[in-house]
Write an enzyme that holds these catalytic residues in place. Structure first.
Site, PDB file in Angstrom:
ATOM      1  N   ALA A  45      55.557  76.817  81.929  1.00 28.13           N
ATOM      2  CA  ALA A  45      54.947  75.493  82.033  1.00 28.13           C
ATOM      3  C   ALA A  45      54.494  75.310  83.478  1.00 28.13           C
ATOM      4  O   ALA A  45      54.995  75.989  84.384  1.00 28.13           O
ATOM      5  CB  ALA A  45      55.965  74.431  81.641  1.00 28.13           C
ATOM      6  N   GLY A  98      58.193  78.685  79.673  1.00 28.33           N
ATOM      7  CA  GLY A  98      57.386  78.216  78.549  1.00 28.33           C
ATOM      8  C   GLY A  98      56.481  79.301  77.986  1.00 28.33           C
ATOM      9  O   GLY A  98      56.094  79.243  76.818  1.00 28.33           O
ATOM     10  N   GLU A 149      58.591  81.042  75.595  1.00 25.89           N
ATOM     11  CA  GLU A 149      58.789  80.118  74.462  1.00 25.89           C
ATOM     12  C   GLU A 149      57.538  80.023  73.590  1.00 25.89           C
ATOM     13  O   GLU A 149      57.628  79.939  72.360  1.00 25.89           O
ATOM     14  CB  GLU A 149      59.185  78.732  74.997  1.00 25.89           C
ATOM     15  CG  GLU A 149      60.567  78.760  75.646  1.00 25.89           C
ATOM     16  CD  GLU A 149      60.916  77.478  76.375  1.00 25.89           C
ATOM     17  OE1 GLU A 149      60.061  76.984  77.158  1.00 25.89           O
ATOM     18  OE2 GLU A 149      62.018  76.957  76.170  1.00 25.89           O
ATOM     19  N   GLU A 177      64.148  79.063  84.009  1.00 24.70           N
ATOM     20  CA  GLU A 177      64.249  77.630  84.280  1.00 24.70           C
ATOM     21  C   GLU A 177      65.464  77.265  85.120  1.00 24.70           C
ATOM     22  O   GLU A 177      65.426  76.319  85.912  1.00 24.70           O
ATOM     23  CB  GLU A 177      64.285  76.832  82.963  1.00 24.70           C
ATOM     24  CG  GLU A 177      62.946  76.758  82.231  1.00 24.70           C
ATOM     25  CD  GLU A 177      62.718  77.901  81.260  1.00 24.70           C
ATOM     26  OE1 GLU A 177      63.416  78.934  81.356  1.00 24.70           O
ATOM     27  OE2 GLU A 177      61.834  77.774  80.394  1.00 24.70           O
TER      28      GLU A 177
END
Ligand code: CO8
Length: 264
Positions: A70, A113, A116, A136
């Site tokens: 992200a 992300g 993911e 993260e």
């Protein structure tokens, strides 16, 4: 299907007659998944989903990065109230509702992300250069789009704990050995996309109804207790005998010819 010029952060094309290719295209930021980029992915997925010609979708990035996570710069100054009340990043769930199969073709970094996003796809093919991870913890947060759940389902608790708690990256080889990716393809630029497109073409040549039912049934193995999953599988199996594709598939077998599915 939209032309490439519709988008700022992705490219879309149809390299095979029934296959949609979505390429993340934010190279300077290693395809960091900003909100505008995610909204474009969602739009491209909607278009592929609504296009009757498309039978399978391939999602890829660049040689250097599938996606490095992200967008940290977008997130870094956000406050709790804002992320909570706006359900920040809820637009990441669209991909999990797509009924057509999606293959992630991963080269380079698939971190946070990015990992993911790959795991939200149905199949992951990896280049030998692929690097996976959920870093993260190094940012003072935890994975928020499936990294603690899908990764644990895929590779087991002990490995998932190691990856999530240490934040260390893992290689394509490890991802293959642990069952996160279905296979690592041969070396070479573009090889993973080539293989993914070949696989997508094969899937797109099957009957759409049985492909969709199969995807729903396999996914239910993640959601339901075994008895409920087996019941759903049967409920999806029986009505396929009401389709022309079942008659065609079995008829073609008996007549020793290739089936020509018409998706009805
Ligand atoms: N966000 C924003 N920008 C990024 C990101 C990112 N995730 N990753 C890389 N970039 C940018 C860099 O800032 C740099 O920009 P600039 O040139 O303007 O400085 C450019 O991309 C190139 O990156 P590097 O110079 O760092 O390239 P290196 O080859 O040295 O390093 C790495 C590559 C190792 C991938 C490194 O960039 C890195 O560690 N990136 C961050 C990886 C990371 O921590 N990802 C997790 C992000 S958090 C997350 O994903 C949470 C998901 C929650 C989803 C919740 C949904 C509900």
């Amino acid at each position: 299907m939209s032309s490439q010029s519709t988008y700022n952060f992705i490219l879309t094309s149809r390299p095979e007659p029934n296959v949609s290719l979505i390429t993340l295209n934010r190279p300077k930021a290693l395809n960091a998944l900003s909100t505008p980029l995610m909204l474009e992915i969602n739009k491209a997925l909607d278009e592929a989903e609504n296009d009757a010609d498309i039978g399978a979708i391939v999602l890829t990035g660049s040689e250097r990065a599938f996606a490095a996570g992200a967008d940290i710069k977008e997130m870094k100054d956000k406050q709790f109230a804002e992320v909570y009340t706006s359900d920040f990043l809820q637009n990441w769930t669209r991909i999990t509702q797509v009924r057509k199969p999606i293959i992630a073709a991963v080269s380079g970094y698939a971190l946070g992300g990015g990992c993911e996003l790959a795991m939200a796809c149905d199949i992951i093919l990896a280049s030998p250069t692929a690097v996976f991870g959920q870093p993260e913890i190094n940012l003072g947060i935890i994975p928020g789009a499936g990294g603690t759940q899908r990764l644990t389902h895929a590779i087991g608790k002990s490995r998932a704990m190691e990856i999530v708690l240490t934040g260390r990256n893992f290689s394509a080889k490890e991802a293959e050995a642990w069952g996160l990716v279905s296979r690592v393809v041969g070396e070479g630029e573009g090889e993973v996309v080539k293989e993914a497109l070949k696989m997508a073409s094969t899937i797109a040549s099957k009957g759409r109804i049985s492909v969709q039912a199969a995807k729903e049934a396999v996914n239910s193995a993640y959601e339901l207790p075994l008895g409920e999953g087996l019941r759903l599988e049967r409920r999806l199996f029986h009505p396929l005998f009401a389709t022309n594709d079942q008659k065609e598939g079995m008829g073609a077998f008996a007549e020793k010819r290739k089936a020509n599915f018409t998706n009805n």
